[in-house]
Design a protein around this motif. Structure first.
Motif, mmCIF file in Angstrom:
data_model
loop_
_atom_site.group_PDB
_atom_site.id
_atom_site.type_symbol
_atom_site.label_atom_id
_atom_site.label_comp_id
_atom_site.label_asym_id
_atom_site.label_seq_id
_atom_site.Cartn_x
_atom_site.Cartn_y
_atom_site.Cartn_z
ATOM 1 N N LEU A 114 -76.147 -5.728 29.820
ATOM 2 C CA LEU A 114 -76.522 -7.103 30.120
ATOM 3 C C LEU A 114 -75.329 -8.023 29.923
ATOM 4 C CD1 LEU A 114 -78.995 -8.886 30.865
ATOM 5 C CD2 LEU A 114 -79.319 -9.244 28.396
ATOM 6 N N ASN A 115 -75.151 -8.941 30.864
ATOM 7 C CA ASN A 115 -73.929 -9.748 30.889
ATOM 8 C C ASN A 115 -74.264 -11.212 31.185
ATOM 9 O OD1 ASN A 115 -71.000 -9.983 30.895
ATOM 10 N ND2 ASN A 115 -71.158 -10.300 33.100
ATOM 11 N N PRO A 172 -68.516 -0.605 29.031
ATOM 12 C CA PRO A 172 -68.519 -1.893 28.338
ATOM 13 C C PRO A 172 -67.860 -2.956 29.217
ATOM 14 C CG PRO A 172 -67.740 -0.137 26.894
ATOM 15 C CD PRO A 172 -67.778 0.424 28.283
ATOM 16 N N LEU A 173 -68.425 -4.148 29.212
ATOM 17 C CA LEU A 173 -67.866 -5.259 29.977
ATOM 18 C C LEU A 173 -67.196 -6.227 29.004
ATOM 19 C CD1 LEU A 173 -70.821 -5.954 32.472
ATOM 20 C CD2 LEU A 173 -68.852 -4.416 32.754
ATOM 21 N N GLY A 174 -65.950 -6.565 29.269
ATOM 22 C CA GLY A 174 -65.187 -7.360 28.313
ATOM 23 C C GLY A 174 -65.418 -8.848 28.364
ATOM 24 N N PHE A 175 -66.258 -9.322 29.265
ATOM 25 C CA PHE A 175 -66.523 -10.757 29.350
ATOM 26 C C PHE A 175 -67.058 -11.298 28.021
ATOM 27 C CE2 PHE A 175 -67.502 -9.348 33.826
ATOM 28 C CZ PHE A 175 -66.392 -9.936 34.414
ATOM 29 N N LEU A 189 -59.775 -7.854 28.743
ATOM 30 C CA LEU A 189 -60.579 -9.021 28.383
ATOM 31 C C LEU A 189 -61.172 -8.895 26.987
ATOM 32 C CD1 LEU A 189 -60.235 -9.796 31.367
ATOM 33 C CD2 LEU A 189 -62.649 -10.433 31.394
ATOM 34 N N ALA A 190 -61.573 -7.689 26.626
ATOM 35 C CA ALA A 190 -62.190 -7.483 25.311
ATOM 36 C C ALA A 190 -61.162 -7.503 24.180
ATOM 37 C CB ALA A 190 -62.944 -6.159 25.297
ATOM 38 N N VAL A 232 -57.229 -15.721 30.160
ATOM 39 C CA VAL A 232 -57.934 -14.450 30.001
ATOM 40 C C VAL A 232 -59.425 -14.688 29.819
ATOM 41 C CG1 VAL A 232 -58.205 -12.415 28.535
ATOM 42 C CG2 VAL A 232 -55.917 -13.245 29.110
ATOM 43 N N ALA A 233 -59.782 -15.704 29.037
ATOM 44 C CA ALA A 233 -61.196 -15.986 28.774
ATOM 45 C C ALA A 233 -61.937 -16.429 30.025
ATOM 46 C CB ALA A 233 -61.321 -17.050 27.692
#
Length: 261
Positions: free
Chosen positions: A99-100, A132-135, A170-171, A196-197
């Protein structure tokens, strides 16, 4: 290193042309998608398998089940449908994204989802590729946490990590897990104005000398540590999707990576 090709690198190419383009590039491993383009709603799985056989390519994954870590509503049914499709089309693995949207998901829920998904995957002979999503808004940002959850779920024989160079950057994750990694997605960001953020999928292009994500050091670290799987191009930027010669663009990026490693 082995290159692979995600259909999102050339989403305007019909499936047979996409497979043919991969082979023309010397690539024999490909990824199909359920979003851009949505092959699962357009093609019967047995026809996808037949086209892959004709072209001499292997489907390494279907991308992607979302949000896999919130096990409820229609997710179990969608997971079974996608796994059935994957088995029927000859895919090796199913990509699973968390979930993102800024909502936190408890660790126990993540573990429970992995346990439930394990049965679906095992009965169909598929690997689950946990990505894994780094957002900043992602509910699962790091590979270290994913591994901890996989172990808690008893899923060591079912799951592998999907190392995405964009999300790794990103993470802010520095550790590599080559023994856990089943697939690597590569893409670059070249826009000098975006922090980056603030980086989003729309910023992701093919790799060249302007890349800000340190793709080459990431690739080298994985190779040096023993990773021997494919590196799959996964750019999301509109300018890549609209390229007049997508095969030529990928070829140039392959040359850049190979020359500079």
């Amino acid at each position: 290193m082995r290159f692979a090709l995600n259909h999102i690198a050339a989403p305007r190419l019909p499936l047979p042309d996409f497979f043919a383009a991969a082979r023309d590039l010397g690539i024999t491993e490909v990824e199909i998608r359920n979003d851009l383009p949505d092959l699962l709603s357009e093609w019967r799985p047995e026809d996808v398998k037949a086209e892959a056989g004709k072209a001499g390519v292997t489907i390494v994954s279907i991308n992607a089940l979302y949000p896999f870590n919130v096990w409820g509503s229609d997710l179990p049914a969608r997971a079974e449908d996608m796994a059935d499709y994957g088995a029927a089309c000859g895919a090796r693995a199913l990509v699973m994204c968390p979930l993102n949207d800024g909502t936190k998901v408890p660790f126990d829920s993540l573990v429970g989802a992995l346990r439930a998904m394990k049965t679906i995957l095992d009965t169909r002979g598929l690997i689950g590729l946990v990505e894994p999503l780094g957002f900043p808004v992602s509910s699962l940002r790091t590979k270290a946490e994913a591994i901890r959850a996989i172990q808690a779920a008893g899923g060591e024989g079912t799951y592998k990590l999907l190392h995405d160079t964009f999300h790794h950057h990103l993470a802010g994750e520095t550790e590599f897990f080559p023994e856990w990694t089943g697939l690597v997605h590569i893409s670059g960001v070249v826009d000098p104005a975006v922090s980056v953020a603030e980086m989003l999928d729309a910023h992701r292009v093919l790799l060249d000398e302007q890349d800000r994500l340190e793709n080459l050091p990431q690739i080298r670290a994985l190779l040096d540590a023993g990773y021997d799987g494919p590196f799959s191009f996964e750019p999301f930027a509109a300018e890549v999707h609209e390229a007049a010669d997508p095969k030529g663009a990928v070829k140039n990026s392959m040359a850049f990576v190979s020359t500079n490693l």
